[in-house]
Write an enzyme that holds these catalytic residues in place. Sequence first.
Site, mmCIF file in Angstrom:
data_model
loop_
_atom_site.group_PDB
_atom_site.id
_atom_site.type_symbol
_atom_site.label_atom_id
_atom_site.label_comp_id
_atom_site.label_asym_id
_atom_site.label_seq_id
_atom_site.Cartn_x
_atom_site.Cartn_y
_atom_site.Cartn_z
ATOM 1 N N ASP A 91 0.917 -1.187 -0.062
ATOM 2 C CA ASP A 91 -0.074 -0.054 0.083
ATOM 3 C C ASP A 91 0.962 1.092 -0.156
ATOM 4 O O ASP A 91 2.080 1.253 0.130
ATOM 5 C CB ASP A 91 -0.958 -0.036 1.198
ATOM 6 N N SER A 92 0.209 2.420 -0.034
ATOM 7 C CA SER A 92 1.237 3.800 -0.313
ATOM 8 C C SER A 92 1.562 4.152 1.114
ATOM 9 O O SER A 92 2.477 5.211 0.896
ATOM 10 C CB SER A 92 0.192 4.724 -1.045
ATOM 11 N N GLY A 93 0.941 3.734 2.241
ATOM 12 C CA GLY A 93 1.574 4.289 3.608
ATOM 13 C C GLY A 93 0.586 5.514 3.917
ATOM 14 O O GLY A 93 0.666 5.638 5.177
ATOM 15 N N ASP A 265 -8.412 -7.240 0.624
ATOM 16 C CA ASP A 265 -7.529 -7.621 1.326
ATOM 17 C C ASP A 265 -7.995 -7.175 2.779
ATOM 18 O O ASP A 265 -8.937 -6.092 2.754
ATOM 19 C CB ASP A 265 -6.030 -6.524 1.234
ATOM 20 N N CYS A 303 -13.983 -28.724 6.763
ATOM 21 C CA CYS A 303 -12.637 -28.244 6.342
ATOM 22 C C CYS A 303 -11.623 -29.144 6.327
ATOM 23 O O CYS A 303 -11.491 -29.963 7.272
ATOM 24 C CB CYS A 303 -12.454 -27.000 7.338
ATOM 25 N N CYS A 305 -8.210 -28.231 6.232
ATOM 26 C CA CYS A 305 -7.014 -27.520 6.422
ATOM 27 C C CYS A 305 -6.549 -28.648 7.711
ATOM 28 O O CYS A 305 -7.171 -29.700 8.552
ATOM 29 C CB CYS A 305 -7.185 -26.391 7.085
ATOM 30 N N CYS A 308 -8.025 -28.323 11.205
ATOM 31 C CA CYS A 308 -9.131 -28.942 11.365
ATOM 32 C C CYS A 308 -8.880 -30.541 11.358
ATOM 33 O O CYS A 308 -9.715 -31.335 11.837
ATOM 34 C CB CYS A 308 -10.307 -28.705 10.184
ATOM 35 N N HIS A 333 -6.124 -21.700 10.082
ATOM 36 C CA HIS A 333 -7.695 -22.193 9.850
ATOM 37 C C HIS A 333 -8.303 -21.118 8.930
ATOM 38 O O HIS A 333 -8.791 -21.242 8.147
ATOM 39 C CB HIS A 333 -8.289 -22.625 10.792
#
Length: 400
Positions: A91-93, A265, A303, A305, A308, A333
Amino acid sequence: MALRFEVLGRFNRARAAQLTLPHFVCQTPLFMPVGTQGTIKGLATDQLEEIGCQIILGNTYHLALRPTSELIDEMGGIHKFMNWPRAMLTDSGGFQMVSLLHLADITEKGVTFQSPVDGKPMLLTPEESIQIQNRIGADIIMALDDVVKTTITGPRIEEAMYRTLRWIDRCIAAHQRPSEQNLFGIVQGGLDPVLRDICVRGLVERNLPGYAIGGLSGGESKDSFWRVVAQCTAALPEDKPRYVMGVGYPLDIVVCSALGADMYDCVYPTRTARFGTALIPEGVLKLKHKAMAEDTRPIDPTCACMVCKNYTRAYIHCLVTKDAMGSQLLSYHNLYYMLKLSRDLHSSIIQGTFPEFVCNFLHTMFPKGDVPEWVCNAMEVAGIDISSCCTPFSSSQDLD
């Protein structure tokens, strides 16, 4: 331009695409975990690869303070520095300065703020933001924009939008690595459709590699939120990626994807993990609750993952309040959940089953059919029939 964006499939406004960046070929829609200091709290980069992370977001403000952009440059750029072979976005800050620091003052020159090191006034200009990002070396870099909360009204919104357009030209002029890094512009304009339209048209005239929709997730109503996203996605070019900044709730991502957005994001999945909350298809699961103490089920039985597959709710309940391992497991998770959601959105659009996917998603989250009115309105504009999972509204009650 250092990217290629190829739409592979569509359903009305929703699209699944392949985004080719210098370090990775990504599939959209995609979610980007936020790694403030060049790290996702509690996870190693090989774990992020393992769960299918395609792009990590780094905060320019934090990286410039520590370890400094000069050091990152000396070390061969952010990818080598943090041992991440896939794509990065910085990002630009500007947002951090306005949100984290007292007395940030925005003028035509740039953002003046107090140094967190010694309290002296410092100035971040559009040129300096781009120079810092050029040194850091991410695949996508963001223009410095004039950030205003959407809840503010009046002339300040218009001033910020026009300044954002003036600053994009300064960012373009300062950008030294256009063949290696992609500069995205950010659409501002608050909740005013006229200002948003002027900003979109101004940015599109500059023919940038990609475009972000900024200034949302700042306390506006969900009804206002989706309408801004719908307006901007409709007006932005078909052949460029569209990034809705700061959006990370699963429901919001499904709605924005239906409206034609590609990238998201948010700190939410990892931040909520540190508070002991897991993301599940039904919504959230609070692992700190006493009811979890003797629950031998996994967080989410559906799930796949590592968490899990290997740990019970009772075990994680035991950890969350006392041990860093609890928030690490939950972060793993939660990010797995977000990245799988991204893949499912992509594949359902490609396979032509996107409406069914949306209906299943909403039916699981709202089994009684009480889908919020703003979601129903947004889906109507997106051309997706969700009547099978909605109960009709008896009155126009506000369900924000």
